[in-house]
Enzyme design. Structure first.
Site, PDB file in Angstrom:
ATOM      1  N   ALA A   1      23.495 -10.366 -53.040  1.00 56.47           N
ATOM      2  CA  ALA A   1      23.022 -11.512 -52.253  1.00 56.47           C
ATOM      3  C   ALA A   1      22.886 -11.168 -50.771  1.00 56.47           C
ATOM      4  CB  ALA A   1      23.981 -12.685 -52.433  1.00 56.47           C
TER       5      ALA A   1
ATOM      6  N   ARG B   1       9.646 -13.177 -48.573  1.00 52.86           N
ATOM      7  CA  ARG B   1       8.510 -14.001 -48.999  1.00 52.86           C
ATOM      8  C   ARG B   1       8.788 -15.508 -48.941  1.00 52.86           C
ATOM      9  NH1 ARG B   1       7.056 -11.284 -54.516  1.00 52.86           N
ATOM     10  NH2 ARG B   1       9.037 -10.209 -54.158  1.00 52.86           N
TER      11      ARG B   1
HETATM   12  C1  UD1 Z   1      14.581  -5.001 -57.870  1.00 55.13           C
HETATM   13  C2  UD1 Z   1      14.586  -3.840 -58.846  1.00 55.13           C
HETATM   14  C3  UD1 Z   1      13.382  -3.954 -59.783  1.00 55.13           C
HETATM   15  C4  UD1 Z   1      13.398  -5.294 -60.489  1.00 55.13           C
HETATM   16  C5  UD1 Z   1      13.410  -6.403 -59.437  1.00 55.13           C
HETATM   17  C6  UD1 Z   1      13.523  -7.784 -60.058  1.00 55.13           C
HETATM   18  C7  UD1 Z   1      15.573  -1.971 -57.658  1.00 55.13           C
HETATM   19  C8  UD1 Z   1      15.331  -0.726 -56.890  1.00 55.13           C
HETATM   20  N1  UD1 Z   1      14.523  -2.597 -58.108  1.00 55.13           N
HETATM   21  O1  UD1 Z   1      13.445  -4.846 -57.049  1.00 55.13           O
HETATM   22  O2  UD1 Z   1      13.424  -2.903 -60.740  1.00 55.13           O
HETATM   23  O3  UD1 Z   1      12.261  -5.417 -61.323  1.00 55.13           O
HETATM   24  O4  UD1 Z   1      14.544  -6.249 -58.577  1.00 55.13           O
HETATM   25  O5  UD1 Z   1      14.772  -7.978 -60.613  1.00 55.13           O
HETATM   26  O6  UD1 Z   1      16.706  -2.321 -57.859  1.00 55.13           O
HETATM   27  N2  UD1 Z   1      19.761  -6.717 -52.396  1.00 55.13           N
HETATM   28  C9  UD1 Z   1      20.903  -6.465 -51.678  1.00 55.13           C
HETATM   29  N3  UD1 Z   1      20.949  -5.415 -50.833  1.00 55.13           N
HETATM   30  C10 UD1 Z   1      19.892  -4.601 -50.653  1.00 55.13           C
HETATM   31  C11 UD1 Z   1      18.712  -4.856 -51.388  1.00 55.13           C
HETATM   32  C12 UD1 Z   1      18.679  -5.915 -52.255  1.00 55.13           C
HETATM   33  O7  UD1 Z   1      21.902  -7.190 -51.800  1.00 55.13           O
HETATM   34  O8  UD1 Z   1      20.012  -3.646 -49.860  1.00 55.13           O
HETATM   35  C13 UD1 Z   1      19.732  -7.867 -53.313  1.00 55.13           C
HETATM   36  C14 UD1 Z   1      18.712  -8.907 -52.936  1.00 55.13           C
HETATM   37  O9  UD1 Z   1      19.283  -9.884 -52.099  1.00 55.13           O
HETATM   38  C15 UD1 Z   1      18.328  -9.464 -54.290  1.00 55.13           C
HETATM   39  C16 UD1 Z   1      18.510  -8.299 -55.233  1.00 55.13           C
HETATM   40  O10 UD1 Z   1      19.362  -7.383 -54.572  1.00 55.13           O
HETATM   41  O11 UD1 Z   1      19.183 -10.511 -54.696  1.00 55.13           O
HETATM   42  C17 UD1 Z   1      17.197  -7.639 -55.593  1.00 55.13           C
HETATM   43  O12 UD1 Z   1      16.595  -7.162 -54.415  1.00 55.13           O
HETATM   44  P1  UD1 Z   1      15.035  -7.189 -54.208  1.00 55.13           P
HETATM   45  O13 UD1 Z   1      14.717  -6.671 -52.859  1.00 55.13           O
HETATM   46  O14 UD1 Z   1      14.504  -8.500 -54.600  1.00 55.13           O
HETATM   47  O15 UD1 Z   1      14.618  -6.069 -55.266  1.00 55.13           O
HETATM   48  P2  UD1 Z   1      13.177  -5.765 -55.743  1.00 55.13           P
HETATM   49  O16 UD1 Z   1      12.520  -4.884 -54.753  1.00 55.13           O
HETATM   50  O17 UD1 Z   1      12.498  -6.994 -56.126  1.00 55.13           O
HETATM   51 CA    CA Z   2      13.147  -9.523 -56.097  1.00 54.57          CA
END
Ligand code: UD1
Ligand code: CA
Length: 458
Positions: free
Chosen positions: A9, A15
């Site tokens: 989180a 977006r």
């Molecule tokens: C990620 C997945 C992808 C999957 C998609 C939807 C990876 C590399 N990719 O991509 O395969 O299809 O989710 O489920 O994992 N977050 C953190 N810290 C960070 C980055 C993200 O806490 O440094 C959290 C975000 O708040 C979010 C979740 O992780 O709740 C997913 O992050 P998001 O950036 O949405 O990942 P996607 O690029 O969509």
């Molecule tokens: Ca996502």
């Protein structure tokens, strides 16, 4: 077996184009994060860890509040990827004694406990279990690459995928259960050599395959994340429909589910009726036989059995058995109606008790007031409770008849069985059984209209 969850989180949710962290946005009566935390509650895990970053304090506060149990907060000060986020959770020490760890994103409000429990079962004896789903339009998701016999080989992110891999419609939804020591080992080896320069959690899948990675598939609507406000609205529709279906199965009449809004923390008893345009929010509770709506918004409000509430806005109010409220009534905090009480058309009540059987039928303001039983408050009565500095109390006894358009200038007391004359401005206490009238004697000027006519210029 020690089991934990890591809820991701920390992200901003670009977006959403919002000042507020994405996971704090409310939908169907809870924050996105709140939905995820309540989905994992029945798993009865030994530890729940929430990784926070963007608006860390607010997200941490909501996590503690919504989880209904103590939560370990891990701060990820820079969002360097999902792998980095889980690595931070391991490095915090909170997973040191853990055997299996569930990873879920904080933005997937439609997930339920049962499929997550199934992943724990699937992981037993394997390095990992991961949830997948098949989407019509997989754009933006990591794709699941399988080998000839259909075993999971790796996950490829959209931006790192070949044209052929982009055609795959089976996707990663960021829900996994890992054998903790296997995950710890592979997280420490992650690189940032990819299109986004991040530590991808998805990259630990490939090296774990040799020790077993089991894919568990789920229908898209149960595992989909929310990335923008259109998806937020769509998730709200799904969540509300599910909650309303459950209420109807439990015996609540809902005339038009598409026009009825019941928040996740509300309780509605069997044999209550919710008419179209009903919005129940916060910790609102509706008892059996109550009829709400059409067009009423009740926030943190209690409605007792048999009460009718129509075209009403109420906040932190309490409506007693068989009471009647509305239409066009505003009940503000600590408005309390006893059994059979009535607050009718264009009546506003604040921090007041309307006693049993007492009626305030029309056009009145009642504030800081206690009214006994079986009294009648005439139309357009106002409790004048505010002197510009302080609020003052009004007390009205049992079986009182307040005349129409009475101003009760507080502090003031009206005894049992007393009357006030219509149009009176009451500034002193009225003893029990008395009539208080405060108005000038009427002057009647005969022939006035005719004299007016004669004096008219020709
Ligand atoms: C990620 C997945 C992808 C999957 C998609 C939807 C990876 C590399 N990719 O991509 O395969 O299809 O989710 O489920 O994992 N977050 C953190 N810290 C960070 C980055 C993200 O806490 O440094 C959290 C975000 O708040 C979010 C979740 O992780 O709740 C997913 O992050 P998001 O950036 O949405 O990942 P996607 O690029 O969509
Ligand atoms: Ca996502």
């Amino acid at each position: 077996m020690t089991r934990a969850a890591v809820v991701l989180a920390a992200g901003k949710g670009t977006r959403f184009k919002s000042e507020l962290a994405k996971v704090l946005h409310p939908v169907a009566g809870r924050s996105l994060l709140g939905w995820v935390l309540s989905a994992i509650r029945p798993l009865d895990l030994d530890r729940v860890i929430v990784v926070v970053g963007h608006q860390a304090d607010m997200v941490a506060g909501e996590a503690q509040r919504a989880a209904g149990r103590p939560v370990v907060i891990v701060r990820q000060t820079e969002q360097r990827g999902t792998g980095h986020a889980v690595r931070m959770a391991f490095e915090s020490g909170a997973l040191d004694d853990v055997d299996s760890v569930l990873v879920v994103p904080g933005d997937a409000p439609m997930v339920a406990g049962a499929p997550l429990a199934a992943m724990f079962d699937a992981q037993t004896g394997n390095a990992a279990a991961m949830m997948t789903t098949v989407l019509e339009d997989p754009v933006g998701y990591g794709r699941i690459v399988r080998d000839g016999p259909g075993r999971v080989v790796r996950v490829v992110e959209e931006r790192d995928a070949t044209a052929g891999q982009r055609a795959i419609r089976e996707v990663n939804v960021s829900m996994y259960v890992f054998d903790a020591s296997s995950a710890r080992r592979e997280l420490s080896r992650l690189s940032t050599d990819n299109a986004q320069g991040e530590e991808y959690l998805t990259d630990i899948v490939e090296p774990l395959v040799a020790d077993g990675v089991i894919a568990v598939s789920a229908p898209p609507e149960t595992v989909r994340g929310v990335n923008d406000r259109e998806q937020l609205a769509a998730a709200g529709r799904v969540l509300r429909a599910a909650m309303l279906s459950e209420l109807m199965r439990d015996g609540v009449t809902i005339v038009d589910p598409a026009a009825t809004y019941v928040g996740a923390e509300c309780v509605v008893a069997p044999d209550a009726t919710l008419l179209p345009g009903t919005h129940l929010e916060g910790a609102t509770r509706i008892a059996p036989g109550a009829v709400i709506g059409p067009y009423s918004r009740l926030v943190d409000t209690t409605v007792a059995a048999g009460a009718h509430v129509t075209f009403t806005v109420a906040s932190s109010a309490s409506i007693g058995p068989d009471a009647q409220v509305g239409p066009f009534t505003y009940l503000r905090p600590q408005a309390e109606l006893a059994e059979r009480a009535k607050a009718g058309a264009f009546v506003e009540v604040k921090q007041s008790l309307i006693g049993p059987g007492t009626k305030v039928p029309h056009l009145s303001y009642i504030g800081n007031t206690v009214i006994g039983s079986e009294s009648n408050i005439g139309a357009a009565t106002v409790t004048v409770n505010y002197d510009g500095y302080r609020k003052h109390p009004t007390t009205i006894g049992d079986r009182v008849r307040i005349g129409a358009d009475t101003m009760l200038v507080a502090p003031v007391k009206i005894g049992d069985d007393a009357y006030t004359g219509a149009g009176s401005v009451i500034t002193s206490d009225v003893p029990a059984g008395a009539l208080a009238v405060e108005r000038n004697e009427q002057r009647t000027i005969e022939g006035y209209a005719e004299r007016k006519r004669e004096s008219r210029p020709t």
